[in-house]
Design a protein around this motif. Sequence first.
Motif, PDB file in Angstrom:
ATOM      1  N   MET A 155      20.297  -0.832  41.046  1.00 11.88           N
ATOM      2  CA  MET A 155      19.661  -2.157  41.793  1.00 11.88           C
ATOM      3  C   MET A 155      18.231  -2.229  40.898  1.00 11.88           C
ATOM      4  SD  MET A 155      18.941  -3.062  45.738  1.00 11.88           S
ATOM      5  CE  MET A 155      18.006  -4.526  46.091  1.00 11.88           C
ATOM      6  N   THR A 156      18.039  -3.594  40.572  1.00  9.69           N
ATOM      7  CA  THR A 156      16.643  -3.667  39.867  1.00  9.69           C
ATOM      8  C   THR A 156      15.502  -3.670  40.835  1.00  9.69           C
ATOM      9  OG1 THR A 156      17.722  -5.223  38.401  1.00  9.69           O
ATOM     10  CG2 THR A 156      15.336  -5.126  38.388  1.00  9.69           C
ATOM     11  N   GLN A 157      14.410  -2.826  40.484  1.00  5.02           N
ATOM     12  CA  GLN A 157      13.426  -2.724  41.487  1.00  5.02           C
ATOM     13  C   GLN A 157      12.463  -4.242  41.531  1.00  5.02           C
ATOM     14  OE1 GLN A 157      10.510   0.370  40.553  1.00  5.02           O
ATOM     15  NE2 GLN A 157       9.208  -0.114  42.261  1.00  5.02           N
ATOM     16  N   LYS A 158      11.923  -4.464  42.836  1.00  5.39           N
ATOM     17  CA  LYS A 158      11.244  -5.814  42.745  1.00  5.39           C
ATOM     18  C   LYS A 158       9.917  -5.502  42.026  1.00  5.39           C
ATOM     19  CE  LYS A 158       8.307  -7.860  46.420  1.00  5.39           C
ATOM     20  NZ  LYS A 158       7.946  -7.781  47.815  1.00  5.39           N
ATOM     21  N   LYS A 159       9.712  -6.751  41.452  1.00  5.67           N
ATOM     22  CA  LYS A 159       8.435  -6.511  40.592  1.00  5.67           C
ATOM     23  C   LYS A 159       7.180  -6.838  41.424  1.00  5.67           C
ATOM     24  CE  LYS A 159       6.742  -7.964  35.907  1.00  5.67           C
ATOM     25  NZ  LYS A 159       7.102  -8.859  34.793  1.00  5.67           N
ATOM     26  N   GLY A 160       6.038  -5.911  41.302  1.00 10.54           N
ATOM     27  CA  GLY A 160       4.887  -6.277  41.987  1.00 10.54           C
ATOM     28  C   GLY A 160       4.098  -7.183  41.594  1.00 10.54           C
ATOM     29  N   LYS A 161       3.309  -7.659  42.432  1.00 11.24           N
ATOM     30  CA  LYS A 161       2.003  -8.624  41.977  1.00 11.24           C
ATOM     31  C   LYS A 161       0.651  -8.287  42.402  1.00 11.24           C
ATOM     32  CE  LYS A 161       1.274 -13.560  42.716  1.00 11.24           C
ATOM     33  NZ  LYS A 161       1.817 -14.745  43.101  1.00 11.24           N
ATOM     34  N   LEU A 162      -0.133  -8.538  41.623  1.00 14.42           N
ATOM     35  CA  LEU A 162      -1.605  -8.123  41.967  1.00 14.42           C
ATOM     36  C   LEU A 162      -2.491  -9.261  42.261  1.00 14.42           C
ATOM     37  CD1 LEU A 162      -3.598  -5.785  42.373  1.00 14.42           C
ATOM     38  CD2 LEU A 162      -3.923  -5.625  39.921  1.00 14.42           C
ATOM     39  N   LEU A 163      -3.044  -9.447  43.412  1.00 15.33           N
ATOM     40  CA  LEU A 163      -3.815 -10.799  43.806  1.00 15.33           C
ATOM     41  C   LEU A 163      -5.180 -10.216  43.896  1.00 15.33           C
ATOM     42  CD1 LEU A 163      -1.272 -12.296  46.118  1.00 15.33           C
ATOM     43  CD2 LEU A 163      -1.687 -12.942  44.287  1.00 15.33           C
ATOM     44  N   VAL A 164      -6.117 -10.785  43.107  1.00 17.06           N
ATOM     45  CA  VAL A 164      -7.538 -10.446  43.384  1.00 17.06           C
ATOM     46  C   VAL A 164      -8.101 -11.680  44.049  1.00 17.06           C
ATOM     47  CG1 VAL A 164      -9.652  -9.560  42.188  1.00 17.06           C
ATOM     48  CG2 VAL A 164      -7.225  -9.285  41.156  1.00 17.06           C
ATOM     49  N   VAL A 165      -8.417 -11.417  45.353  1.00 16.42           N
ATOM     50  CA  VAL A 165      -9.002 -12.518  46.160  1.00 16.42           C
ATOM     51  C   VAL A 165     -10.436 -12.792  46.679  1.00 16.42           C
ATOM     52  CG1 VAL A 165      -8.260 -13.610  48.348  1.00 16.42           C
ATOM     53  CG2 VAL A 165      -6.374 -12.349  47.127  1.00 16.42           C
ATOM     54  N   GLY A 166     -11.155 -13.742  46.296  1.00 12.96           N
ATOM     55  CA  GLY A 166     -12.406 -13.766  46.649  1.00 12.96           C
ATOM     56  C   GLY A 166     -12.169 -14.650  47.839  1.00 12.96           C
ATOM     57  N   PHE A 167     -12.680 -14.383  49.273  1.00 15.96           N
ATOM     58  CA  PHE A 167     -12.671 -14.949  50.482  1.00 15.96           C
ATOM     59  C   PHE A 167     -13.682 -15.847  50.922  1.00 15.96           C
ATOM     60  CE2 PHE A 167     -13.507 -10.499  51.788  1.00 15.96           C
ATOM     61  CZ  PHE A 167     -14.543 -10.830  52.451  1.00 15.96           C
ATOM     62  N   GLY A 168     -14.812 -16.001  49.999  1.00 16.50           N
ATOM     63  CA  GLY A 168     -15.971 -16.727  50.290  1.00 16.50           C
ATOM     64  C   GLY A 168     -17.038 -15.936  51.247  1.00 16.50           C
ATOM     65  N   PRO A 169     -17.576 -16.702  51.955  1.00 14.67           N
ATOM     66  CA  PRO A 169     -18.815 -15.906  52.389  1.00 14.67           C
ATOM     67  C   PRO A 169     -18.427 -15.210  53.769  1.00 14.67           C
ATOM     68  CG  PRO A 169     -19.026 -18.394  53.006  1.00 14.67           C
ATOM     69  CD  PRO A 169     -17.977 -18.030  52.027  1.00 14.67           C
ATOM     70  N   GLY A 170     -17.309 -15.516  54.362  1.00 12.58           N
ATOM     71  CA  GLY A 170     -16.867 -14.548  55.244  1.00 12.58           C
ATOM     72  C   GLY A 170     -16.587 -15.525  56.678  1.00 12.58           C
ATOM     73  N   ASP A 171     -16.736 -16.615  56.728  1.00 14.33           N
ATOM     74  CA  ASP A 171     -16.554 -17.421  57.655  1.00 14.33           C
ATOM     75  C   ASP A 171     -15.189 -18.285  57.530  1.00 14.33           C
ATOM     76  OD1 ASP A 171     -17.049 -18.980  60.185  1.00 14.33           O
ATOM     77  OD2 ASP A 171     -16.701 -20.590  58.670  1.00 14.33           O
ATOM     78  N   PHE A 172     -14.134 -17.969  58.437  1.00 12.20           N
ATOM     79  CA  PHE A 172     -12.749 -18.645  58.116  1.00 12.20           C
ATOM     80  C   PHE A 172     -12.644 -20.166  57.844  1.00 12.20           C
ATOM     81  CE2 PHE A 172      -8.934 -20.538  59.466  1.00 12.20           C
ATOM     82  CZ  PHE A 172      -7.930 -19.637  58.797  1.00 12.20           C
ATOM     83  N   LYS A 173     -13.697 -20.739  57.909  1.00 12.14           N
ATOM     84  CA  LYS A 173     -13.806 -22.402  57.533  1.00 12.14           C
ATOM     85  C   LYS A 173     -14.238 -22.395  56.182  1.00 12.14           C
ATOM     86  CE  LYS A 173     -15.727 -23.763  62.056  1.00 12.14           C
ATOM     87  NZ  LYS A 173     -16.866 -24.544  62.754  1.00 12.14           N
ATOM     88  N   HIS A 174     -14.669 -21.464  55.644  1.00 11.87           N
ATOM     89  CA  HIS A 174     -14.943 -21.521  54.067  1.00 11.87           C
ATOM     90  C   HIS A 174     -14.007 -20.521  53.355  1.00 11.87           C
ATOM     91  CE1 HIS A 174     -18.540 -22.630  56.395  1.00 11.87           C
ATOM     92  NE2 HIS A 174     -18.819 -23.667  55.765  1.00 11.87           N
ATOM     93  N   ILE A 175     -13.118 -20.102  53.643  1.00 13.88           N
ATOM     94  CA  ILE A 175     -12.140 -19.461  52.743  1.00 13.88           C
ATOM     95  C   ILE A 175     -11.030 -20.539  52.409  1.00 13.88           C
ATOM     96  CG2 ILE A 175     -10.742 -18.744  54.875  1.00 13.88           C
ATOM     97  CD1 ILE A 175      -9.935 -16.236  53.085  1.00 13.88           C
TER      98      ILE A 175
END
Length: 557
Positions: A1-21
């Motif tokens: 069975m072929t192993q699932k290929k991984g993924k690397l996400l480098v995420v900037g979430f802004g200043p920290g307030d949910f409204k600005h992500i």
Amino acid sequence: MTQKKGKLLVVGFGPGDFKHITARAVEALKESDLIIGYKTYVDLIQNILTPEQEVIGTGMTEEVARAQEAYKKALEGYTVAVISSGDSGVYGMAGLVYEVLVEKGWTEADGIEVEVVPGISAINSCASLLGAPVMHDSCTISLSDHLTPWNLIEKRIEAAAMADFVIALYNPKSGRRTRQIVEAQRILLEYRSPDTPVGLVKSAYRDNQNIIMTNLADMLNHDIGMLTTVVIGNSSSFYYDNKIITPRGYQRKYTLGDEKQPLRPHQRLKKEAEPWALDQETGEASLDYSNKDLMRESEAAPHQSVKVEQQAPKKSALEMASAALAMVSGTAPKKLVQQKMESIFELAVSPGVANKFFTPQQMTMLAEVVGEKGTMEYTPDHQIVLKIPTTDPEAITQKLASVDFYLEPVGDVLRVKACDFCYGEKTESIPVANELYDKLAGLSLPKELNIGFNGCGMACYKATFEDIGIVYRKGKFDLFIGAKPVGRTGHAGQPVLEGIPADQIIGMVSQIVEEYKANAHPNERLFKYFRRVKEIGGFSFIDMMSKIKVEPAPCGD
């Protein structure tokens, strides 16, 4: 069975307030199996995460370990998000992740998928709270000299000040770095008015947000720390109603207070309406683009051509000679800026595993290689840690090795800390200590790990209080695992086996170290790992913690 290929996400979430992500950042976090980041940043996005997601939070300065762990988990098939506040590509994790990928030989064609998710950077979020300070050419400069030589940072501050950039200073001050912001102000005051508007924004859009409006002369009279972004206006920036405003230059083409503009839209970009602009035919520009008489003449008669009289600046004899030589040789003189990649080379030196005596030759060599710009710090591990600005680390290691120093990397590595064997009187176990050092010392690990080695049953060098303790007794070795070496709840390691023959002890310890290296989380000490997995090297965990309740003592208490 072929192993699932991984993924690397480098995420900037802004200043920290949910409204600005951004919406994509939220999607990226939700689709990830594993979240890796600085603990404070993990707390800021906790509401987005689910109980099923694994989270690894590490401390400050653990960026390399985070990037390496993320790549490792992505190779195993996981979707991994490495998080940064602001934008991950602006003093964030994106560059470091790519450096790790380069080191591993990753290519986009056949490697794991990598996506950098942008976010709102501090210069933008802070500017929105200050008014409109970043409406003209601007730059960001980090005052942290942990990875960049200070003399280079000074050059950048001066160049930006001289060129009249709006400047955002990141990492302006910390508990240990207090002088940099003072020096930055000194340089800026050489080129900017003391009244230049300055905005100090701490924790933009977070619960403890704080905004201070001040000026260049008074900025140091206010609290500035690592969470502060310092926004410094240019020569045209001004205050209005407690807002910093930097004009874009519209007043040169428009009369902002008038309902009817003197120039029609199709006229505003014509050559005669912009006498300060670069002439597309001659490649020259007015030397005095702020000449008020010229501006009034242009505005009074926009349909007429305005002749700009320019006087070429006088050149020195050397400049004229260089220009003449270039004409004869057919080569134009170049003004290339090539900043050498001067690294802060860090390493630890010691006179040996059993030997604790430094020779005069070694001390003289230390002074030579460290010089005036480097530092050396003695540690409790019988090592001296060196930090040396250099473009040639190999030359330094050759010099140190020439006087018989033992050289080791610093950081999250394995160290062998042996006693002095009663000044060499009890020598029976020294060969084992040396062999252990040769095999394991300097090995990169999720967190620093110390192996304490005692040459007799007295165990006076406190080997039992190291991550792994080895005590030589009656011709054989006793093994201790999982001491908690620091804190008010500190304790000795768990005794797991006595009477281990010399030909088995190194293999046994190596197996423990290999298990820890392969399976521990970044920044997870051995005692925490042992407690979490309950077994290591075939030995079962026994809780050695104090049985009475001890009140936690945060740093500073």
